[in-house]
Design an enzyme around this catalytic site. Structure first.
Site, PDB file in Angstrom:
ATOM      1  N   GLY A  12       0.824  -1.208   0.000  1.00 47.50           N
ATOM      2  CA  GLY A  12       0.000   0.000   0.000  1.00 47.50           C
ATOM      3  C   GLY A  12       0.851   1.248   0.000  1.00 47.50           C
ATOM      4  N   ASP A  72      -2.840  -7.263  -5.301  1.00 47.64           N
ATOM      5  CA  ASP A  72      -3.910  -7.125  -4.312  1.00 47.64           C
ATOM      6  C   ASP A  72      -3.462  -7.991  -3.136  1.00 47.64           C
ATOM      7  OD1 ASP A  72      -6.117  -7.502  -2.696  1.00 47.64           O
ATOM      8  OD2 ASP A  72      -7.514  -7.818  -4.352  1.00 47.64           O
ATOM      9  N   SER A 152      -3.345   0.102  14.355  1.00 45.78           N
ATOM     10  CA  SER A 152      -4.026   1.388  14.563  1.00 45.78           C
ATOM     11  C   SER A 152      -4.357   1.589  16.025  1.00 45.78           C
ATOM     12  CB  SER A 152      -5.333   1.404  13.762  1.00 45.78           C
ATOM     13  OG  SER A 152      -6.096   2.542  14.075  1.00 45.78           O
ATOM     14  N   TYR A 165     -13.758  -2.797  10.679  1.00 54.23           N
ATOM     15  CA  TYR A 165     -12.356  -2.376  10.562  1.00 54.23           C
ATOM     16  C   TYR A 165     -11.558  -2.573  11.854  1.00 54.23           C
ATOM     17  CZ  TYR A 165      -8.561   1.135  10.085  1.00 54.23           C
ATOM     18  OH  TYR A 165      -7.357   1.785  10.061  1.00 54.23           O
ATOM     19  N   LYS A 169      -7.678  -4.417  12.950  1.00 60.87           N
ATOM     20  CA  LYS A 169      -6.501  -3.735  13.489  1.00 60.87           C
ATOM     21  C   LYS A 169      -6.036  -4.396  14.790  1.00 60.87           C
ATOM     22  CE  LYS A 169      -5.860  -1.514  10.075  1.00 60.87           C
ATOM     23  NZ  LYS A 169      -4.586  -1.339   9.354  1.00 60.87           N
ATOM     24  N   ILE A 198      -4.398  10.268  11.357  1.00 60.00           N
ATOM     25  CA  ILE A 198      -3.414  10.769  10.388  1.00 60.00           C
ATOM     26  C   ILE A 198      -4.187  11.224   9.140  1.00 60.00           C
ATOM     27  CG2 ILE A 198      -1.281  10.196   9.143  1.00 60.00           C
ATOM     28  CD1 ILE A 198      -1.093   9.662  12.205  1.00 60.00           C
ATOM     29  N   ASN A 203      -9.486   8.626   5.677  1.00 59.49           N
ATOM     30  CA  ASN A 203     -10.412   9.231   6.636  1.00 59.49           C
ATOM     31  C   ASN A 203     -10.858  10.641   6.229  1.00 59.49           C
ATOM     32  OD1 ASN A 203      -8.096  10.644   7.117  1.00 59.49           O
ATOM     33  ND2 ASN A 203      -7.632   9.650   9.056  1.00 59.49           N
TER      34      ASN A 203
HETATM   35  P1  NAD Z   1      -4.508   5.555   2.173  1.00 56.61           P
HETATM   36  O1  NAD Z   1      -5.860   5.327   1.600  1.00 56.61           O
HETATM   37  O2  NAD Z   1      -3.823   6.842   1.915  1.00 56.61           O
HETATM   38  O3  NAD Z   1      -3.507   4.389   1.736  1.00 56.61           O
HETATM   39  C1  NAD Z   1      -3.932   3.062   1.648  1.00 56.61           C
HETATM   40  C2  NAD Z   1      -3.056   2.360   0.632  1.00 56.61           C
HETATM   41  O4  NAD Z   1      -3.386   0.969   0.605  1.00 56.61           O
HETATM   42  C3  NAD Z   1      -3.256   2.894  -0.785  1.00 56.61           C
HETATM   43  O5  NAD Z   1      -2.009   2.970  -1.435  1.00 56.61           O
HETATM   44  C4  NAD Z   1      -4.135   1.822  -1.419  1.00 56.61           C
HETATM   45  O6  NAD Z   1      -4.036   1.750  -2.838  1.00 56.61           O
HETATM   46  C5  NAD Z   1      -3.570   0.588  -0.749  1.00 56.61           C
HETATM   47  N1  NAD Z   1      -4.449  -0.564  -0.858  1.00 56.61           N
HETATM   48  C6  NAD Z   1      -5.782  -0.623  -0.615  1.00 56.61           C
HETATM   49  N2  NAD Z   1      -6.243  -1.857  -0.863  1.00 56.61           N
HETATM   50  C7  NAD Z   1      -5.187  -2.587  -1.284  1.00 56.61           C
HETATM   51  C8  NAD Z   1      -5.016  -3.931  -1.682  1.00 56.61           C
HETATM   52  N3  NAD Z   1      -6.057  -4.783  -1.716  1.00 56.61           N
HETATM   53  N4  NAD Z   1      -3.787  -4.353  -2.045  1.00 56.61           N
HETATM   54  C9  NAD Z   1      -2.718  -3.508  -2.029  1.00 56.61           C
HETATM   55  N5  NAD Z   1      -2.819  -2.211  -1.650  1.00 56.61           N
HETATM   56  C10 NAD Z   1      -4.040  -1.775  -1.283  1.00 56.61           C
HETATM   57  O7  NAD Z   1      -4.662   5.347   3.751  1.00 56.61           O
HETATM   58  P2  NAD Z   1      -3.574   5.370   4.919  1.00 56.61           P
HETATM   59  O8  NAD Z   1      -4.143   6.188   5.992  1.00 56.61           O
HETATM   60  O9  NAD Z   1      -2.237   5.665   4.412  1.00 56.61           O
HETATM   61  O10 NAD Z   1      -3.638   3.847   5.394  1.00 56.61           O
HETATM   62  C11 NAD Z   1      -2.484   3.016   5.483  1.00 56.61           C
HETATM   63  C12 NAD Z   1      -2.639   2.096   6.679  1.00 56.61           C
HETATM   64  O11 NAD Z   1      -2.648   2.878   7.853  1.00 56.61           O
HETATM   65  C13 NAD Z   1      -3.931   1.299   6.692  1.00 56.61           C
HETATM   66  O12 NAD Z   1      -3.649  -0.029   7.068  1.00 56.61           O
HETATM   67  C14 NAD Z   1      -4.770   1.994   7.745  1.00 56.61           C
HETATM   68  O13 NAD Z   1      -5.665   1.114   8.364  1.00 56.61           O
HETATM   69  C15 NAD Z   1      -3.691   2.437   8.694  1.00 56.61           C
HETATM   70  N6  NAD Z   1      -4.066   3.517   9.590  1.00 56.61           N
HETATM   71  C16 NAD Z   1      -4.399   4.745   9.111  1.00 56.61           C
HETATM   72  C17 NAD Z   1      -4.730   5.745  10.015  1.00 56.61           C
HETATM   73  C18 NAD Z   1      -5.128   7.112   9.575  1.00 56.61           C
HETATM   74  O14 NAD Z   1      -5.626   7.887  10.419  1.00 56.61           O
HETATM   75  N7  NAD Z   1      -4.929   7.489   8.328  1.00 56.61           N
HETATM   76  C19 NAD Z   1      -4.710   5.494  11.377  1.00 56.61           C
HETATM   77  C20 NAD Z   1      -4.366   4.234  11.818  1.00 56.61           C
HETATM   78  C21 NAD Z   1      -4.029   3.252  10.919  1.00 56.61           C
HETATM   79  C1  RM4 Z   2      -7.568   4.537  11.824  1.00 52.63           C
HETATM   80  C2  RM4 Z   2      -8.137   5.344  12.934  1.00 52.63           C
HETATM   81  C3  RM4 Z   2      -8.420   6.654  12.366  1.00 52.63           C
HETATM   82  C4  RM4 Z   2      -9.383   6.486  11.206  1.00 52.63           C
HETATM   83  C5  RM4 Z   2      -8.779   5.593  10.188  1.00 52.63           C
HETATM   84  C6  RM4 Z   2      -9.682   5.298   9.030  1.00 52.63           C
HETATM   85  O1  RM4 Z   2      -7.220   3.282  12.203  1.00 52.63           O
HETATM   86  O2  RM4 Z   2      -9.310   4.761  13.423  1.00 52.63           O
HETATM   87  O3  RM4 Z   2      -8.964   7.515  13.344  1.00 52.63           O
HETATM   88  O4  RM4 Z   2      -9.644   7.728  10.667  1.00 52.63           O
HETATM   89  O5  RM4 Z   2      -8.456   4.414  10.768  1.00 52.63           O
END
Ligand code: NAD
Ligand code: RM4
Length: 262
Positions: A12, A72, A152, A165, A169, A198, A203
């Protein structure tokens, strides 16, 4: 905390946290394989292949070898091919970061079973498949390794529209604990990073309401929403020799959000 001579695969990594971690590892010296996936419909209007190619160029500009690998992460055949391609292009594999994830916010009472299955498939099964395929290469190489999974703050708390979700996590964190036991004898450490809130596409809709966003900002002791780069340093640390005795651990990276209840 140099990662010179190390080969890393980040899932990702076309945007968001995965992209920031891939470039953070590259800045610390690692060669990187940038995983991306092209789904049937564009995610948030993105050209994932084009975005991944741009990340490769940025890593190369830092002086590293870099390659984009499509898969994927919920598809086991695609994951096996991706890990083979990444290790082939970079001369092995020392670091895996599982960052690919989705969170299509949905009400619990009307949540379709298919949506539940898809979120489990990408987030939790994806981490399992990628960790297993990468660990097989690392064990065969016999030079240890690092598996870091992006869990997360949601592993610790619930979310109103995240019943599909948050269990993934918590599951990812638990997966890292079990893998730490299985892979420790091979010198492979397994840890999770728990980001708070983040600002990324995942989100964007949830926090686009200014009142909701202002509420969250004031709940975060460090005074601001996180940005993807805030996760780069923690990932570099866990990937580095500085964290050689850290395994089965989780690192909360949330600006203090979790502890600020009262
Ligand atoms: P994002 O949408 O910017 O990035 C997600 C990435 O995963 C993208 O590049 C997307 O193309 C890729 N992806 C989605 N489905 C896929 C698949 N089937 N195979 C390969 N790649 C795939 O979101 P993000 O915030 O950067 O999320 C990254 C990770 O961080 C996630 O696991 C999310 O749960 C976790 N996370 C995010 C937050 C937040 O607040 N943004 C907080 C805690 C955890
Ligand atoms: C994270 C956390 C964030 C939410 C994203 C989608 O794990 O819960 O608050 O915005 O997921």
């Amino acid at each position: 905390m140099t990662l010179e001579g190390k080969a890393a695969l980040v899932t990702g990594a076309s945007r968001g946290i995965g992209r920031a971690i891939a470039l953070g590892l590259a800045a610390a010296g690692a060669d990187v394989a940038v995983n991306y996936h092209v789904p049937g419909t564009a995610e948030f209007g993105h050209d994932n292949a084009g975005d991944a190619a741009a990340v490769v160029r940025e890593a190369e500009a830092l002086g590293r070898r870099a390659v984009a690998v499509e898969a994927d992460v919920s598809d086991s055949a695609a994951v096996t091919a991706m890990v083979t391609a990444a290790a082939g292009a970079l001369g092995g594999l020392d670091i895996l970061v599982n960052s690919a994830g989705i969170c299509p916010f949905h009400d619990f009472l009307t949540m379709p079973e298919e949506l539940w299955d898809r979120v489990q498939g990408v987030n939790l099964k994806g981490a399992f498949l990628c960790s297993q395929a990468a660990a097989r290469v690392m064990v065969e190489q016999g030079r240890g390794g690092r598996i870091i999974s992006v869990s997360s703050i949601s592993a610790l708390v619930g979310g109103a529209l995240q019943a599909h979700y948050t269990p993934t996590k918590a599951g990812i964190h638990s997966l890292m604990q079990s893998l730490a036991i299985s892979l420790g004898p091979h010198g492979i450490t397994c840890n999770s990073i728990l980001p708070g809130a983040i600002a990324t596409d995942i989100n964007k809709d949830d926090w686009s309401d200014p009142a909701k966003r202002a509420y969250l900002d004031q709940r975060i002791p460090l005074g601001r929403f996180g940005e993807p780069n805030d996760l780069a340093g923690p990932a570099v640390f866990l990937a580095s020799d500085a964290a050689r005795y850290v395994t089965g651990a989780s690192l909360l990276v949330d600006g203090g959000l979790f502890v600020n209840l009262q």
